[in-house]
Design an enzyme around this catalytic site. Structure first.
Site, PDB file in Angstrom:
ATOM      1  N   GLY A  12       0.949  -1.224   0.220  1.00  0.00           N
ATOM      2  CA  GLY A  12      -0.100  -0.091  -0.042  1.00  0.00           C
ATOM      3  C   GLY A  12       0.667   1.321   0.089  1.00  0.00           C
ATOM      4  O   GLY A  12       1.879   1.344   0.361  1.00  0.00           O
ATOM      5  N   ARG A  16      -2.501   8.280   3.754  1.00  0.00           N
ATOM      6  CA  ARG A  16      -2.729   9.118   5.173  1.00  0.00           C
ATOM      7  C   ARG A  16      -1.617   9.580   5.747  1.00  0.00           C
ATOM      8  O   ARG A  16      -1.738  10.474   6.473  1.00  0.00           O
ATOM      9  CB  ARG A  16      -3.688   8.278   6.014  1.00  0.00           C
ATOM     10  CG  ARG A  16      -5.122   8.277   5.582  1.00  0.00           C
ATOM     11  CD  ARG A  16      -5.984   7.309   6.442  1.00  0.00           C
ATOM     12  NE  ARG A  16      -5.690   5.982   6.237  1.00  0.00           N
ATOM     13  CZ  ARG A  16      -6.418   4.896   6.848  1.00  0.00           C
ATOM     14  NH1 ARG A  16      -7.015   5.240   7.993  1.00  0.00           N
ATOM     15  NH2 ARG A  16      -6.300   3.616   6.685  1.00  0.00           N
ATOM     16  N   THR A  79      -6.242  -6.947   0.203  1.00  0.00           N
ATOM     17  CA  THR A  79      -5.580  -7.713   0.558  1.00  0.00           C
ATOM     18  C   THR A  79      -5.421  -9.192   0.173  1.00  0.00           C
ATOM     19  O   THR A  79      -4.463  -9.708   0.067  1.00  0.00           O
ATOM     20  CB  THR A  79      -5.852  -7.563   2.287  1.00  0.00           C
ATOM     21  OG1 THR A  79      -7.471  -7.962   2.338  1.00  0.00           O
ATOM     22  CG2 THR A  79      -5.637  -6.430   2.869  1.00  0.00           C
ATOM     23  N   ASP A 103       2.996  -2.857   8.251  1.00  0.00           N
ATOM     24  CA  ASP A 103       2.663  -1.492   9.205  1.00  0.00           C
ATOM     25  C   ASP A 103       2.338  -2.083  10.464  1.00  0.00           C
ATOM     26  O   ASP A 103       1.723  -1.153  11.208  1.00  0.00           O
ATOM     27  CB  ASP A 103       1.724  -0.691   8.548  1.00  0.00           C
ATOM     28  CG  ASP A 103       0.203  -1.325   8.604  1.00  0.00           C
ATOM     29  OD1 ASP A 103      -0.030  -2.423   8.957  1.00  0.00           O
ATOM     30  OD2 ASP A 103      -0.615  -0.663   7.906  1.00  0.00           O
ATOM     31  N   ASN A 170     -10.510  -7.702  14.421  1.00  0.00           N
ATOM     32  CA  ASN A 170      -9.278  -8.468  13.301  1.00  0.00           C
ATOM     33  C   ASN A 170      -8.325  -7.622  13.403  1.00  0.00           C
ATOM     34  O   ASN A 170      -8.215  -6.609  12.833  1.00  0.00           O
ATOM     35  CB  ASN A 170      -9.933  -8.817  12.203  1.00  0.00           C
ATOM     36  CG  ASN A 170      -8.928  -9.383  11.223  1.00  0.00           C
ATOM     37  OD1 ASN A 170      -8.146  -9.966  11.446  1.00  0.00           O
ATOM     38  ND2 ASN A 170      -9.308  -9.286   9.858  1.00  0.00           N
ATOM     39  N   LYS A 351      37.738  13.441  13.663  1.00  0.00           N
ATOM     40  CA  LYS A 351      37.260  12.843  12.222  1.00  0.00           C
ATOM     41  C   LYS A 351      38.260  12.044  11.719  1.00  0.00           C
ATOM     42  O   LYS A 351      39.468  12.124  11.218  1.00  0.00           O
ATOM     43  CB  LYS A 351      36.956  14.005  11.417  1.00  0.00           C
ATOM     44  CG  LYS A 351      36.611  13.617  10.007  1.00  0.00           C
ATOM     45  CD  LYS A 351      37.780  14.048   9.020  1.00  0.00           C
ATOM     46  CE  LYS A 351      37.106  13.664   7.517  1.00  0.00           C
ATOM     47  NZ  LYS A 351      38.415  13.677   6.694  1.00  0.00           N
ATOM     48  N   ASN A 386      44.211  19.280   7.317  1.00  0.00           N
ATOM     49  CA  ASN A 386      44.254  18.119   6.788  1.00  0.00           C
ATOM     50  C   ASN A 386      43.783  18.336   5.305  1.00  0.00           C
ATOM     51  O   ASN A 386      43.660  17.528   4.364  1.00  0.00           O
ATOM     52  CB  ASN A 386      43.459  17.019   7.162  1.00  0.00           C
ATOM     53  CG  ASN A 386      42.040  17.534   7.301  1.00  0.00           C
ATOM     54  OD1 ASN A 386      41.688  18.683   7.718  1.00  0.00           O
ATOM     55  ND2 ASN A 386      40.959  16.488   7.475  1.00  0.00           N
TER      56      ASN A 386
END
Length: 456
Positions: A12, A16, A79, A103, A170, A351, A386
């Site tokens: 999907g 939303r 589905t 999800d 469900n 670094k 550097n």
């Protein structure tokens, strides 16, 4: 022992969410929610995992890699239609298929295993994972007959006012006899308010065929949360963060303020480590025992040794040894490595550099593209120069070197073992071992000069 397969529904678009990012790739506690689902499934004894992709398919494949096989649902027709896309891979196999939505990042392996065990014990062709919701709005309702058996699943948009009062819902997670599932899918139609092919219709089809259909009620409604918008995403984040923090605290980690402490699902933290308020620990970070982290430290994909203190600092993709102190207000950028008993003080940036045991960079310095030995002292305000505007160059500082304050080490350059750099020097040439380098203009005092400027 029956074979177990899994189908993960992740096709999907998630309109939303109102996002350019594909819905199931939105992170919860630092990891895409579909990856949570896949990782939880992988902890079970699963033979095959098939992920149904659609919108953003390539991005999902890149994120999950070889954790799953993939099938494409080019057009989202419901589905049942999504599960049907796995037919070429699964339909001929004997076993049980677990169907989970991509999800639902909170669903635990223990719940999926309990669902499978109940399905097996009932000798069912299909078993629905259900839960009792305080507010069932938006969920499909579980309708039972007089004997308490599952009679039907009715979607919210197709339910009558009476059916909408039912609170058993469900969750969208199922176990099916694999061959029965794909045979029943061929009989599903789209005669409903949405004009879609609903997977729950398989339940009614199997019942009409006289097959056993059961329902397993989980006591943990929260973990069945499906994320469809940003509000639900924030709920999932909050719930998972609480679970993660609880797990670490029960394993011996002290979290001073769990409400302000964010720990990724993949982080590992040793016993007797203390996390102070405001800590953010992301990715696959590993923190040893007896450490103190925080406040307001941010650590990403890094390895922290035992008995180390990180104070109000940022550490990214780096490693820190045992009994080392970092901060406050230090920044370790990617590919930095600190040894044991090292000190990185306030307002120091490191670094892509390695510092050996017992070396110190106490304050206001930049160490980049450098290899620093053991027992080295780098004074306040010193930097490795550097970058020439086009290329990066390496600075090598051997063991037992003392670098005075406000020194510039212009790479490529090597400071030999035991050498001494006078404060304020700009070093452009290699310094031999045990030598003193002085690289600064000679001071000259002009007596009485200020009075000539008429400043007083």
């Amino acid at each position: 022992m029956t074979n177990i397969f899994a189908v993960v529904l992740a096709a999907g678009q998630g309109t939303r969410m109102k996002s350019k990012l594909y819905k199931v790739l939105h992170p919860v506690c630092g990891k895409p929610m579909v990856e949570h689902v896949i990782d939880n499934i992988q902890s079970l004894n699963i033979e095959k995992i098939v992920t149904v992709v659609g919108h953003g398919a390539q991005m999902v494949k890149e994120k999950l890699g070889d954790k799953s096989e993939y099938v494409l649902q080019a057009e989202q027709l419901g589905t049942a239609h999504a599960v049907q896309q796995a037919e070429p891979i699964l339909s001929s196999l004997e076993g049980t298929t677990l169907v989970v939505c991509g999800d639902t990042p909170l669903i635990r392996p223990e719940t999926m295993q309990a669902l499978f065990d109940y399905h097996t014990s009932q000798n069912a062709k299909a078993t629905i994972l259900t839960a009792v919701a305080g507010d069932p709005t938006g969920y499909g309702r579980i309708l039972r007959d007089a004997e308490g058996n599952v009679a039907q699943i009715v979607e919210q948009k197709d339910a009558t006012e009476e059916q909408k009062l039912v609170t058993e819902i469900n969750t969208g997670t199922y176990c099916f006899d694999n061959k029965a599932l794909f045979q029943a899918l061929k009989l599903v139609n789209n005669n409903n308010a949405q004009g879609e092919y609903y997977l729950p219709d398989v339940i009614e089809i199997l019942q009409k065929q006289g097959e056993i259909v059961s329902a397993f009620v989980t006591d943990h409604f929260d973990e069945t949360l499906g994320v469809n918008d940003r509000f639900a995403l924030s709920q999932a984040e909050q719930l998972m963060r609480a679970q993660i923090n609880e797990k670490h605290m029960r394993n011996g980690v002290t979290i001073i303020n769990p409400a302000t402490t964010h720990i990724s699902a993949d982080a590992v933290i040793g016993a007797d480590t203390v996390l102070q308020p405001g800590c953010i620990i992301e990715g696959k970070t590993r923190i040893g025992e007896d450490c103190v982290i925080g406040p307001n430290s941010h650590i990403v994909d890094s390895l922290i040794g035992n008995a180390t203190t990180i104070h109000s600092s940022v550490i990214l993709n780096s490693s820190v040894g045992d009994a080392t102190a970092v901060g406050p207000f230090a920044h370790l950028r990617p590919d930095s490595s600190l040894g044991n008993h090292v000190k990185i003080g306030n307002f120091v940036e490191v670094k892509k550099s390695k510092l050996g045991d017992h070396s110190k960079v106490s304050h206001l310095s930049y160490i980049g593209d450098a290899e620093v030995g053991e027992n080295v002292n780098i004074g306040c305000g010193s930097i490795t120069v550097n970058y020439d505007g086009k290329n990066k160059f390496k600075t090598v500082i051997e063991d037992d070197v003392f670098v005075g304050c406000n020194s510039n080490l212009v790479a490529p350059v090597t400071l030999g073992e035991g050498s001494f750099i006078a404060a304020g020097s700009t070093v452009t040439k290699d310094v031999p071992s045990d030598a003193l380098a002085i690289a600064r203009a000679r001071q000259e005092n002009k007596l009485g000069y200020v009075s000539k400027l008429n400043l007083k």
